[in-house]
Enzyme design. Structure first.
Site, mmCIF file in Angstrom:
data_model
loop_
_atom_site.group_PDB
_atom_site.id
_atom_site.type_symbol
_atom_site.label_atom_id
_atom_site.label_comp_id
_atom_site.label_asym_id
_atom_site.label_seq_id
_atom_site.Cartn_x
_atom_site.Cartn_y
_atom_site.Cartn_z
ATOM 1 N N GLY A 190 -23.326 0.495 -9.243
ATOM 2 C CA GLY A 190 -22.114 0.338 -9.089
ATOM 3 C C GLY A 190 -22.595 -1.202 -7.818
ATOM 4 O O GLY A 190 -23.286 -1.498 -7.398
ATOM 5 N N CYS B 92 -29.875 3.171 -8.566
ATOM 6 C CA CYS B 92 -29.416 1.728 -7.575
ATOM 7 C C CYS B 92 -28.316 2.340 -6.505
ATOM 8 O O CYS B 92 -28.269 3.205 -5.409
ATOM 9 C CB CYS B 92 -28.791 0.912 -8.666
ATOM 10 N N TYR B 93 -27.157 2.031 -6.612
ATOM 11 C CA TYR B 93 -25.878 2.725 -5.635
ATOM 12 C C TYR B 93 -26.439 4.182 -5.437
ATOM 13 O O TYR B 93 -25.966 5.083 -4.532
ATOM 14 C CB TYR B 93 -24.409 2.355 -6.307
ATOM 15 N N HIS C 65 -33.253 -0.443 -11.862
ATOM 16 C CA HIS C 65 -32.694 -0.204 -12.992
ATOM 17 C C HIS C 65 -33.395 0.963 -13.949
ATOM 18 O O HIS C 65 -33.836 0.005 -14.883
ATOM 19 C CB HIS C 65 -31.764 -0.872 -13.315
ATOM 20 N N GLU D 263 -32.747 2.171 -17.493
ATOM 21 C CA GLU D 263 -31.838 2.490 -18.056
ATOM 22 C C GLU D 263 -32.396 0.788 -18.734
ATOM 23 O O GLU D 263 -32.352 0.753 -20.008
ATOM 24 C CB GLU D 263 -30.724 2.664 -17.730
ATOM 25 N N GLY E 18 -13.798 1.383 -45.767
ATOM 26 C CA GLY E 18 -14.962 1.496 -46.720
ATOM 27 C C GLY E 18 -16.241 1.180 -45.607
ATOM 28 O O GLY E 18 -17.206 0.489 -46.501
ATOM 29 N N VAL F 191 -19.295 0.934 -42.617
ATOM 30 C CA VAL F 191 -19.988 2.430 -42.317
ATOM 31 C C VAL F 191 -19.629 3.157 -41.343
ATOM 32 O O VAL F 191 -18.998 5.034 -41.156
ATOM 33 C CB VAL F 191 -21.045 2.206 -41.383
ATOM 34 N N ASP F 192 -18.860 2.810 -40.120
ATOM 35 C CA ASP F 192 -17.869 4.023 -39.115
ATOM 36 C C ASP F 192 -16.884 5.115 -39.733
ATOM 37 O O ASP F 192 -17.044 6.238 -39.584
ATOM 38 C CB ASP F 192 -17.170 3.244 -38.178
ATOM 39 N N SER F 193 -15.915 3.905 -41.030
ATOM 40 C CA SER F 193 -14.958 5.200 -40.653
ATOM 41 C C SER F 193 -15.396 6.123 -41.998
ATOM 42 O O SER F 193 -14.870 7.432 -42.015
ATOM 43 C CB SER F 193 -13.406 4.455 -41.345
ATOM 44 N N LYS G 118 -23.571 1.530 -33.031
ATOM 45 C CA LYS G 118 -23.347 1.499 -35.009
ATOM 46 C C LYS G 118 -25.422 2.073 -35.204
ATOM 47 O O LYS G 118 -24.691 2.717 -36.307
ATOM 48 C CB LYS G 118 -23.614 -0.264 -34.578
#
Length: 600
Positions: free
Chosen positions: A54, A81-82, A167, A169, A222, A224-226, A373
């Protein structure tokens, strides 16, 4: 979801908070991001807890904190970290301003058990802090240190508390993913890996729980996601409780509608999907519009209007149906919709005011809202969605509308721009149009710089970085591939240029040429996304096309793709040969940040 096999990541405002969850997913460990005011009862059902970083000091009044009863749950807690400092303070340690560390640091490991099992004695990690844990709590032991930070990692195994100042990550931290996996597997005892198939079952279960006895009405773009979100709902719900509508907005890619219908038919999903041609309606509503945010708002509102009309026509009671959307996590972040209140970079069409109202009313379901994605692509392949669709280049819901830049005023002249001396072999001009960028985690609207010179990608990268790091006046650099002009300074911005069918047709044809050349050279999967943009930059009577191929993992950051010079030239020359309305073809050589992937 079975939280007993999951981790809770508490968001304390850190810019990398969501990267923690992402890295865990890469390890096939499921996690939920929760606010700092999450109830103790909810946390108690998880296998472990991670406290994020943070921007504040734990000693500030009003600094983020967590319920102290978290220490009584008896489940492992990792502070980063924080979060590392907050845990130390909560346990009676001392946190105060110390040596500042930003960027890479050399970490010496004192105890290579538990968190650091398998690590070398010295590793490179990524630091970003001004406060430090100067005195450990009673019962805690030091695990690692840097030359500037004595207690860079500690543990209290009896209380199951662990902290790291760096960090793990971020990709810059060596052994970072291994550390997170050690915490999840060795300490939290999450033994069975959550394979993608298990994630699908989690999602199916979640959809059923969310929908209850209602039904779902989907807009399927049309893309990928939907399509993947629709396929998930098709697995979760009976046929009579799911209806998809594909809306042809007139802003689609060439042959998009026909190709999509064919693919769905092969997968047996076409019987749940209806197609509506609303192209005239969308183009009429967008006539005279130039502002990118307004384009997105108009399109979002029209989708809601079409939804309501379609539901009435199909005899659907609005109160019994939820609106399904293919929103993914980067959409939420860029629209400012995360728990940490991220800055609004661009308002996605599925976050217009009308849809926000539906969300607040609990009438929207977004099965993929916590996914990136590449994860969506994996989910789609697991569901049996055609690879031709799952691996296709992402295409925005507003379609070509946000790839067709407009100008609502008089024309302006491109002005010469002085590059740093080491790039004197390049000509450069300031192009007086605005594109959206992300600089300092905030949205910018700034001018691109157009350059002309040798095609040397290493040098072009340096030019792009140098220009965009000067100030926030410029957030993109474009490189001239080919064009019909003298020098770049002869360029001007055309006046009063808006969305119309002629410009959309030009852009659609240029986009099709780029795809066909890439397909011919079998390079479709060599780039992650390939927007093609029309900008009102004229050198004769036409406009300019900008090619924007990028490579990315999740859309949050991206590098411009280094296309083969022969292929790049072929795309540009074909566009100029076939489209008389195009004067020049450029390559966008900007990374994200400082630019966004799309121009609007």
């Amino acid at each position: 979801m079975n939280t007993e096999k999951s981790l809770a990541v508490i968001d304390l405002g850190g810019q990398y908070c969501h990267m923690i969850s992402r890295r865990l997913r890469d390890l096939n460990v499921w996690s939920d991001i929760v606010d700092s005011d999450v109830s103790i009862e909810k946390l108690g059902h998880y296998a472990g807890v991670i406290l994020s970083g943070g921007p504040r000091s734990v000693n500030e009044d009003g600094a983020p904190t967590v319920d102290s009863r978290i220490l009584e749950l008896g489940i492992p807690i990792l502070g980063i970290c924080y979060g590392h400092q907050l845990l130390a303070k909560m346990l009676g340690g001392d946190v105060s301003a110390g040596a500042t560390e930003y960027g890479p640091a050399s970490l010496s490991i004192i105890d290579n058990k538990e968190l650091f099992e398998g690590a070398n004695s010295d590793i490179q990690v990524w630091m970003s802090h001004t406060d430090s844990v100067n005195r450990l709590p009673v019962g805690a032991k030091e695990l690692a240190r840097t030359p500037s930070c004595k207690n860079a990692a500690y543990s209290d195994p009896e209380r199951k508390v662990y902290g790291v100042q760096f960090h793990p990550e971020v990709v810059h931290s060596e052994f970072g993913a291994d550390l997170l996996e050690n915490f999840a597997r060795r300490i939290c005892r999450i033994r069975s890996k959550e394979e993608i198939g298990a994630q699908v079952e989690h999602l199916v279960e979640s959809i059923r729980n969310t929908v209850g006895e209602a039904s779902v009405f989907f807009f399927v773009s049309g893309g990928v996601d939907s399509t993947v979100a629709f396929a998930l709902c098709a697995r979760a719900l009976p046929k009579e409780r799911l209806l998809g509508v594909y809306v042809d907005t007139g802003l689609m890619r060439k042959r998009e509608t026909e190709e999509f219908k064919s693919m769905l038919q092969e997968k047996g999903l076409s019987e749940r999907l209806l197609v509506r041609d609303e192209s005239h309606r969308f183009l009429s509503a967008l006539k005279g519009t130039y502002d990118p945010e307004e384009k997105r708002r108009i399109i979002g509102r029209l989708f809601v209007d079409v939804q309501r009309e379609a539901m009435r026509e199909y005899g659907i009671n609005e109160g019994d149906w939820l609106l399904g959307q293919g929103t993914i996590y980067p959409d939420t972040i860029e629209s400012g919709g995360t728990a940490g209140k991220a800055a609004v970079i661009k308002t996605h069409h599925n976050r217009c005011d009308e849809i926000r109202t539906l969300i607040e009313e609990g009438r929207v379901i977004e099965p993929l809202a916590e996914f990136y994605k590449d994860e969506v692509r994996h989910l789609g392949e697991t569901l049996g969605v055609d690879r031709q669709l799952t691996q296709r280049w992402p295409f925005p819901g507003p379609g070509l509308a946000i790839r067709c830049l407009c100008n609502n005023g008089s024309g302006s002249i491109a002005k010469r721009f002085i590059l740093p001396e080491q790039f004197s072999d390049y000509e450069a001009v300031d192009v007086p149009i605005r594109s959206v960028g992300v600089q300092g985690d905030s949205r910018t609207y700034a001018h691109p710089i157009a350059i002309r010179g040798p095609l040397d990608f290493e040098k072009l990268q340096k030019i792009s970085s140098a220009v965009c790091n000067m100030d926030k006046l410029h957030n993109r650099v474009i490189y001239l591939v080919s064009g019909r002009m003298g020098d770049l300074s002869s360029g001007r911005i055309k006046s009063d240029v808006f969305l119309d069918e002629s410009r959309i047709t030009t852009l659609r044809d240029a986009d099709c040429i780029a795809r066909e050349v890439m397909e011919r050279h079998q390079l479709m999967e060599s780039v992650w996304q390939f927007p093609v943009v029309l900008i009102p930059l004229s050198f004769s009577d036409g406009e300019s096309i900008v090619l924007r191929p990028v490579n990315s993992q999740d859309g949050m950051t991206a590098n411009f793709a280094r296309l083969n010079a022969t292929v790049l030239s072929e795309i540009a020359e074909t566009i100029l040969e076939q489209l008389n309305s195009v004067d020049a073809v450029f390559l966008d050589i900007s990374d994200k940040p400082p630019a966004t992937i799309e121009w609007e």
